[in-house]
Structure formats: C-alpha cells, structure tokens
Scaffold this motif. Structure first.
Motif, PDB file in Angstrom:
ATOM      1  N   ILE A 100      13.413   2.608  -6.729  1.00 29.83           N
ATOM      2  CA  ILE A 100      12.127   2.505  -6.012  1.00 29.83           C
ATOM      3  C   ILE A 100      12.004   1.144  -5.336  1.00 29.83           C
ATOM      4  CG2 ILE A 100       9.628   2.358  -6.346  1.00 29.83           C
ATOM      5  CD1 ILE A 100       9.939   4.439  -8.557  1.00 29.83           C
ATOM      6  N   PHE A 129       4.700  -0.786  -4.648  1.00 25.44           N
ATOM      7  CA  PHE A 129       6.093  -0.490  -4.985  1.00 25.44           C
ATOM      8  C   PHE A 129       6.517  -1.229  -6.249  1.00 25.44           C
ATOM      9  CE2 PHE A 129       6.520   0.585  -0.365  1.00 25.44           C
ATOM     10  CZ  PHE A 129       6.883   1.907  -0.556  1.00 25.44           C
ATOM     11  N   SER A 179      12.671   0.838  -1.016  1.00 27.08           N
ATOM     12  CA  SER A 179      11.556   0.488  -0.133  1.00 27.08           C
ATOM     13  C   SER A 179      11.756  -0.857   0.558  1.00 27.08           C
ATOM     14  CB  SER A 179      10.257   0.444  -0.939  1.00 27.08           C
ATOM     15  OG  SER A 179      10.335  -0.563  -1.947  1.00 27.08           O
ATOM     16  N   ARG A 180      12.950  -1.407   0.439  1.00 22.87           N
ATOM     17  CA  ARG A 180      13.177  -2.767   0.965  1.00 22.87           C
ATOM     18  C   ARG A 180      12.938  -2.856   2.470  1.00 22.87           C
ATOM     19  NH1 ARG A 180      18.826  -6.292   0.608  1.00 22.87           N
ATOM     20  NH2 ARG A 180      18.148  -7.950   2.023  1.00 22.87           N
ATOM     21  N   LEU A 239      11.008  -1.057   4.391  1.00 21.08           N
ATOM     22  CA  LEU A 239       9.570  -0.990   4.672  1.00 21.08           C
ATOM     23  C   LEU A 239       8.896  -2.303   4.296  1.00 21.08           C
ATOM     24  CD1 LEU A 239       7.036   0.533   5.493  1.00 21.08           C
ATOM     25  CD2 LEU A 239       6.919   1.485   3.171  1.00 21.08           C
ATOM     26  N   GLN A 240       9.263  -2.860   3.151  1.00 15.96           N
ATOM     27  CA  GLN A 240       8.699  -4.142   2.732  1.00 15.96           C
ATOM     28  C   GLN A 240       9.015  -5.232   3.765  1.00 15.96           C
ATOM     29  OE1 GLN A 240       9.092  -5.380  -1.428  1.00 15.96           O
ATOM     30  NE2 GLN A 240       9.869  -3.338  -1.919  1.00 15.96           N
TER      31      GLN A 240
END
Length: 576
Positions: free
Chosen positions: A175, A245, A179-180, A182-183
């Motif tokens: 997780i 996240f 999501s890296r 998007l972050q």
C-alpha cells in the motif's frame, strides 16, 4: 548511492554511517530492558507452572534495569552528537555549497529562475535534506537493522508465531509503495503552491509603496490571497491523502498482532505453545509494531523529501562557466570581432566589431536598448557571446575563469548594491585583504570620507539593507570607493552618474576621475555631455556599431550621435 542522494561530503557520509551505528545502539539499548522485563515476567509466572518466585533474582533484575537506564542515557547522548549535531554541520556545508554553486552560474540562469525558487533551494530544500539526514535516514536504517535482527531471533524462537506477527507486513508496504507516484504528484503540487505563495508575498512586500500610492491594496491582495488559499488547500490535501495511505498501512500492519493473538491462543490451548513464549511474543511484537509504524511514517516523509532532492539535483546539474584560472593578463585592450549575442531568441548584439584601447577612455552611447550595458557584461563575462570572439589582450575571454577574469575588472553599476553592514566592510568588499589605511584612502579619493565621518560611528556605522540610510549620491560614491580599492586595470562604468543632482554629480565626476587614471575604461552613458572628452566614442543602435570616433569627429559626420547630442542640449533649456 546515499552519499550522492543526500549530497553529502565525505565527512558528512562518515557522520551518516556513525549516526546509523548510533541509532542501532540506541535501539539495542531499548531492547535490553524488554529482555529484562521478559525475565521478570518469567520469574513472576513461575507459580503458575509449579515453581516459586526467586526474590533475590528479581532484585538483581532491578539493579540491571538501573544500569540499563544509565546505558540508555549514554547511548542517546552519543546518538545526538553523531546524528543531529553532524546533520546541522552538514546542512551548513550544503547551504554554503549551494551559495557557491549559484555564485558560479552564468547570469543567463538567473534570468530563467525566480528569486523565490532560488531562495527555496538555499533554505527550504536544504532544511528538508537536513531533516532527512537528522530525523529520517539514520533512524530508518537503524530501525531496519534492529528489526531484522529481532526478526531473526523471533524466527529461531518460534517461527510460526513470528510468521503470524509479520504476515501483514508485505501488504502494508505494498500500500505504501504502490501509492508512491500519487504521493509524489500531490507533493509536487504542494511545493508549487508553496513557491507561488512565497513569490506573491515577496512581490506584495516589494511593491508595497506602489500599492499604497495607487490604492491597489485590494486588487493586488487578491493574487496573494488566492496563492495563500491554494497553498492551504494543497497542504490539507497532502496531509489527508498521504496521511491516509500511511495510516492504512499501519492499521493493516497492526492486524498482525491480532493474528498473533489468535494463533497464539489456538496453539496455547492445543499445548503446542507455552505461556511464557506467548507473553514474550506479545510484548516484543508490540514494540516491533511501534518501530515499524515509525518506519512507515518516515517513508511518507522521505517520498516528499525526494522532491527537494530532485530540485537540488537539477541545480547541481546546471553547467558552470569554466575557464583557466592560471592565465595571467598583461595587456588590457579589449577587442570584439563580429560578436553576436541574445538573451533569448532575439539578438541584442549583432555582428559587432570594435577595439577599446588600453589606458584610454571609451564611451558606449546610443538609444535605450541598443546594447550598451550588454557589451559591458560580455566584457566581464557575465554572459558568453553567441557568435564571434571577445578578447582582452591576446586571450579569448571564454578561455578565462570568470572569477579570475573579474580580478582584473572593477565595475561601478548604476544600481548600487550595498549590504546591511558597516560602511568600512562595504568598501572593503573591493579588496578583503586591504587594511584600514587603504580603505580610508580609497574613501577619500571617492569623495566620501567627509560624509562617512559625520555618521554616528563613522566607518563602523551600519547602513541598513542595501544602504537605505544613505542618499543615492552617497551610495554611488561608496561603490566607486570599492572600485578604487580593487585597483583593477580595467574599469566598467555603467551609468554611474545617472539620476543624480548636480552637486552629487560633480563630486562623483571627481571620484571617477581618480578612478580611471591610467586604466582601460569603458563608460556607458546617456548624458552625452559627460563623455564628450572621451578618447573614443562607440555609437550603438539596435546592437550594431553605427559610428565610432571622438566627439568632434562624430559631430562633423552629423549622424546618430550628433542628433542625440543636439536633442539633449535642447532639453537642457526645458522648464516647467
């Protein structure tokens, strides 16, 4: 790889490795009390398995615990020195390195960048890297090493319980790392909004006089208000989305403790696990989850910090103006041979050829935008020519290291820049090695010794930001004193007497006369009467040399120079 990533010097990298070792030591010092606690619990639980409590042993455990407290204090003190103190020193070195990098970049770079962005590079980005060095990477590496060691021990102790505790760990990291991208996008928007708000704040403060004078406070504040609100919106979005996240990964991770309790109770009821092991896994597992939660929080911060690291990497990748610092110039005539130059797409100088004789005064004149100041900046190698060749003596200017070249050139700008320091130190910028006698002698030749001595502390008087406590003429004379103290063989005067009252202009003309004696001088002037006595006048129009000669010769030709001169003479009779 980490040394390059964090822009660390060799000493900084050694300090980083020492910080990781110190953090591992701190983690181990925290694990030791847990081991003692387990021994205490095992001793207390003896009556439940048919044994008896040994109180003497419990007292010995208490003594060991006291020793461990002292050891924990020493370990934390050692870590502080190796981590935080070293990080602050590395950050200071990095800021100095960034300042040195900016100082060596061509001025074309500064035309493409906003001042706010460069200030952010120097301060905020370095602060983020410092935070990464002091709070993130050493603790992250130390925690990973410690947890890896504890995990191995737990697996050897009971691999099934260890598997239950760490079973949710892969999903948690999936997780976090999934999501890296998007972050990163959200982080980049946040950085852009932060830069925009800083830019609007700076513009508002710099233009406050105009805003007040023309009643634009409402209109101009709208842009600032919009930028600040967008920054607030992006900050909330960053915290909410990135935080969700991280929190989700931590929550899923902690389901491992539930799984460990379920597996432990099941095996305990089946007689395949004793009570002591079960309690040990619960206590140690809780401690490991705390460390793993910290690691996951760190990863969220690191993903954001990588944006600053990329910005610093882009700054480091900017090409510097190179050259030979060992070239010794002995002749100081200046020659342009079919030189062309443009700041962007449009050329400002077009196929210009001329020679500025050594030891003579050459004036550059022409309409606004004709390229006069650009010629002076090309001589000083603030920019490199696009085509053709510019030479000082028999050496091409592009062959000479820019800082070495400027040691032969003294410049007096129209817009004087002074620092919030004493008058003495502002003059001594011309030659930092000069003693007090030489500084005062330069001030006298520049006609500024008199007003300096009338100041409250004389030469030790602070003059405020950019010399705000001085008049325009006083600031200009201090600039000339700098140039006199430098004692360079080439002097560039860029509108040194523009926008001055007659009294100040007369004193500055006297100071300039002292400055230019026996030197190769390039004077840029709009007031043609101030350069009528020059040894040579070069007339520029739209970047091209259209006329060249002495004042009398140019007046006889009745060209552009003569027309400009007559217009200015006629304007002297204007009155309101």
């Amino acid at each position: 790889m980490l040394q390059k990533l964090l822009f660390l010097s060799d000493q900084g990298y050694r300090d980083f490795k020492a910080a990781v070792r110190a953090n591992v030591l701190v983690n181990l010092s925290f694990m030791a009390p847990i081991i003692v606690m387990n021994l205490v619990i095992m001793e207390i639980l003896k009556p439940f398995v048919g044994g008896a409590v040994d109180y003497a042993r419990l007292w010995s455990y208490a003594g060991i615990g006291l020793v461990l407290v002292i050891a924990m204090y020493c370990a934390n003190r050692y870590e502080y020195g190796k981590t935080y103190v070293a990080a602050y020193a590395a950050a200071a070195e990095k800021r100095i390195a960034v300042a040195e990098q900016l100082r060596r970049l061509p001025l074309s770079f500064f035309n493409q960048k906003d001042l706010t962005e460069l200030t952010t590079n120097l301060m905020a980005d370095c602060t983020n890297i410092e935070h990464t060095f002091s709070h993130l990477f050493p603790q992250l590496a130390g925690n990973i090493i410690t947890i890896a060691g504890v995990t191995v021990l737990l697996c050897l102790y009971d691999w099934q319980m260890a598997l239950a505790i760490f079973g949710t760990l892969p999903l948690s990291f999936l997780i976090l790392f999934g999501s890296r991208s998007l972050q990163r996008r959200i982080g980049e928007r946040h950085v852009a909004a932060k830069l925009k708000s800083a830019e609007q704040s700076q513009e508002y403060l710099e233009g406050i006089k105009v805003i007040k004078a023309f009643g634009l406070s409402g209109e101009k504040f709208t842009s600032l208000d919009r930028a600040l609100r967008d920054f607030m919106k992006q900050s909330i979005r960053l915290e909410a989305i990135v935080g969700s996240f991280v929190v989700s990964a931590i929550v899923i991770l902690r389901f491992g403790l539930t799984a460990a309790i379920f597996v432990g109770v099941h095996r305990l009821s089946g007689g395949r696990l004793d009570l002591v092991k079960f309690v040990v896994f619960l206590i140690v597992g809780s401690g490991i989850y705390t460390s793993l939660s910290t690691i996951m929080t760190m990863f969220g911060e690191i993903f954001y910090t990588l944006i600053s690291l990329d910005r610093m990497k882009a700054l480091q990748a900017q090409p510097l103006m190179e050259g030979d610092a060992g070239i010794a110039l002995e002749r100081f005539h200046i020659a342009f041979d079919r030189v062309s130059f443009g700041y962007n797409q449009d050329e400002v100088i077009r196929d210009a050829s001329f020679t500025i004789p050594q030891g003579k005064v050459t004036a550059l004149v022409g309409p606004s935008g004709s390229g006069k100041s650009t010629v002076a900046r090309l001589v000083a190698r603030f920019w490199d020519v696009s085509r053709g060749g510019a030479r000082i003596g028999d050496r091409n200017i592009r062959e000479i290291d820019p800082e070495h070249l400027l040691s032969y050139i003294a410049i007096v700008f129209q817009d004087v820049v002074l620092f919030n320091d004493t008058v003495y130190n502002n003059i001594r910028i011309g030659n930092p090695d000069a003693g007090e006698d030489r500084v005062i002698a330069a001030a006298r030749m520049a006609q500024c010794d008199g007003f300096i001595r009338r100041m409250p502390q004389g030469y030790q008087t602070l003059i405020g930001e950019n010399g705000c406590t001085l008049s325009g003429g006083e600031r200009q004379r201090i600039s000339i004193a700098r140039a006199l103290l430098k004692n360079a063989p080439i002097v560039l005067l860029d509108e040194a007497t523009a926008s001055l009252d007659p009294e100040n202009e007369a004193e500055i003309q006297t100071a300039i006369s002292n400055l230019i004696k026996g030197r190769t001088v390039v004077v840029i002037a709009h007031r043609l009467r101030t350069v009528a006595a020059a040894d040579q006048i070069i007339v520029l129009d739209r970047g091209q040399v259209v006329e060249q000669g002495r004042h009398a010769e140019l007046m006889e030709r009745d060209g552009l120079y003569a027309r400009l001169y007559r217009i200015q003479q006629e304007s002297l009779g204007w009155a309101i």
